[in-house]
Design an enzyme around this catalytic site. Structure first.
Site, PDB file in Angstrom:
ATOM      1  N   ARG A 212       3.607  -6.643 -25.851  1.00 40.85           N
ATOM      2  CA  ARG A 212       2.868  -7.772 -25.273  1.00 40.85           C
ATOM      3  C   ARG A 212       1.919  -8.371 -26.317  1.00 40.85           C
ATOM      4  O   ARG A 212       1.792  -9.592 -26.431  1.00 40.85           O
ATOM      5  CB  ARG A 212       2.085  -7.324 -24.038  1.00 40.85           C
ATOM      6  CG  ARG A 212       2.947  -7.123 -22.794  1.00 40.85           C
ATOM      7  CD  ARG A 212       2.110  -6.889 -21.566  1.00 40.85           C
ATOM      8  NE  ARG A 212       1.487  -5.564 -21.572  1.00 40.85           N
ATOM      9  CZ  ARG A 212       2.022  -4.482 -21.012  1.00 40.85           C
ATOM     10  NH1 ARG A 212       3.211  -4.548 -20.438  1.00 40.85           N
ATOM     11  NH2 ARG A 212       1.387  -3.325 -21.044  1.00 40.85           N
ATOM     12  N   PHE A 236      12.394 -11.648 -15.911  1.00 43.50           N
ATOM     13  CA  PHE A 236      12.037 -10.364 -15.304  1.00 43.50           C
ATOM     14  C   PHE A 236      10.547 -10.121 -15.562  1.00 43.50           C
ATOM     15  O   PHE A 236      10.145  -9.058 -16.043  1.00 43.50           O
ATOM     16  CB  PHE A 236      12.873  -9.219 -15.870  1.00 43.50           C
ATOM     17  CG  PHE A 236      14.361  -9.462 -15.876  1.00 43.50           C
ATOM     18  CD1 PHE A 236      15.129  -9.247 -14.741  1.00 43.50           C
ATOM     19  CD2 PHE A 236      14.995  -9.916 -17.032  1.00 43.50           C
ATOM     20  CE1 PHE A 236      16.494  -9.464 -14.752  1.00 43.50           C
ATOM     21  CE2 PHE A 236      16.359 -10.143 -17.054  1.00 43.50           C
ATOM     22  CZ  PHE A 236      17.114  -9.921 -15.912  1.00 43.50           C
ATOM     23  N   CYS A 348      15.633  -0.789 -21.241  1.00 43.38           N
ATOM     24  CA  CYS A 348      14.958   0.469 -20.897  1.00 43.38           C
ATOM     25  C   CYS A 348      15.949   1.482 -20.346  1.00 43.38           C
ATOM     26  O   CYS A 348      15.554   2.457 -19.704  1.00 43.38           O
ATOM     27  CB  CYS A 348      13.830   0.215 -19.902  1.00 43.38           C
ATOM     28  SG  CYS A 348      14.376  -0.392 -18.291  1.00 43.38           S
TER      29      CYS A 348
END
Length: 404
Positions: A212, A236, A348
């Site tokens: 981020r 998402f 992930c």
């Protein structure tokens, strides 16, 4: 130390434990001596009787035992568990200079297979994902409270992993008081609300902290390079982590897409919490696959795109289907990426390794008929370390691409 039995391995199956891999699969076990209950501490021995490890027994799981220690003299008792927890917490101390949302214990990587413990401000959230840590829950909870001085602990043991261990889901307060409706946390100066009771996993994707921050830095770099604010597409988006971080770096307009209206509602609150211009944000409750195609039909272009989808492959049985899904979203995103733009794309899925993920994205680049450079490979933050003898622990992987 109470030892409740032994697992004797088939000939040749001791090799992985000799390399300190922490899992013993059911197919490797020749016989079980004694009558160990789920979660009981057992000795693992080679076919010739050589001691290999102390482990937690899990009769319902394909991972029949998870190793506590490869040191025979280790006493697997309350003090030993407290020391493991204390050491894990201590290793994260420096992170609190930048954030108050930290993963304190990360399962196998911290020598406590199946235990997840996250800290959000003064609220702890735990997951007991294996029979061994379930059997030691009170000892581990006491150790976490002692090591952190956080009185309030909430349990979110509601994942499919727990069910595969033969354990029923378990959620609720396990120490102290009920958590507030929302816990406010910060990272690198950005503020977020976290819903620890109803949010994904333990409420927030702590593992994406550094990525981020990178999104914010990229937004600032693109603004300087282009002489204008870069347009961001966050797919998402969940509760808007990447959206807010990139906007703080200068991205505008910002389009965030998620299928959950509840997640988008909290994303809007996170946007407002950081004092960002509501006119610069667009929120779409939609299926990302459909939305990406619609954006192409609209003729939209973006300077910065983030793809952070949920796990597409729950196990190796789903790899082929997951690969198609990853290629689909990356192909669509690449067709929306402006020349000179950046794509942050993630997986992930633990069953999709780094090399396969890169090949999938490379295939999307080829089919999109664009030229891209790989600028960096991305991973989880340092509070999600990888145990070098347990490569299965590397679940989050990402790529930073630029279109040239």
């Amino acid at each position: 130390m109470k030892v409740d039995g032994e697992l004797v391995l088939k000939p040749g199956k001791e090799r992985s434990l000799a390399r300190r891999h922490p899992w013993v699969y059911a197919t490797a076990v020749a016989r079980v001596a004694g009558r160990p209950a789920a979660g009981a501490t057992v000795a693992v021995r080679a076919a010739d009787g050589t001691w290999l490890a102390w482990a937690a027994y899990s009769p319902a799981s394909s991972i029949r035992a998870r190793c506590w220690s490869f040191i025979e003299s280790d006493p697997i008792d309350a003090d030993w568990f407290a020391a493991r927890v204390g050491a894990a917490v201590a290793r994260r101390t420096t992170l609190f200079d930048a954030t108050n949302a930290v993963r304190l214990v990360f399962g196998e990587a911290d020598g406590l297979p199946g235990l997840i413990a996250d800290r959000y401000a003064d609220q702890l959230v735990v997951q007991f994902q294996a029979a061994g840590v379930e059997a030691q829950r009170d000892v581990l909870l006491d150790a976490l409270v002692s090591a952190t001085a956080c009185a309030n602990v909430y349990e979110r043991s509601d994942s499919a992993t727990r069910q595969r261990e033969g354990l029923a889901p378990s959620t609720g307060v396990v120490r102290g008081a009920e958590p507030p409706d929302l816990v406010e946390v910060h990272e690198y100066g950005v503020r977020y609300f976290v819903d620890v009771r109803r949010g994904h996993k333990t409420g927030f994707y702590i593992d994406q902290r550094d990525n981020r921050r990178l999104a914010g830095e990229l937004a600032a770099q693109l603004a300087r390079a282009h002489g204008r604010t870069p347009a961001l597409l966050n797919c998402f988006c969940y509760t808007g982590g990447f959206s807010v971080a990139a906007a703080r770096g200068g991205a505008s307009p910002v389009l965030s897409i998620d299928s959950s209206a509840d997640a988008l509602a909290l994303a809007r609150r996170n946007w407002a919490l950081n004092g960002l211009d509501p006119a610069a944000a667009e929120w779409r409750a939609a299926d990302v696959f459909d939305a990406l195609r619609a954006l192409r039909e609209e003729g939209r272009r973006f300077d910065l795109i983030v793809l952070d989808p949920p796990k597409f492959a729950a196990s190796h049985h789903h790899v082929e289907r997951a690969a198609r899904a990853y290629k689909d979203i990356n192909l669509s995103a690449l067709r929306l990426l402006a020349p000179g733009g950046r794509l942050l794309t993630f997986s992930c899925s633990g069953a999709i390794d780094v090399d396969l993920f890169q090949k999938i994205v490379a295939g999307a680049v080829i089919d999109a008929r664009v030229d891209c450079q790989l600028l960096a490979r991305l991973a989880a933050g340092t509070d999600h370390p990888l145990l070098m003898t347990h490569p299965e622990g590397e679940y989050l992987k990402g790529l930073l691409l630029t279109r040239i």
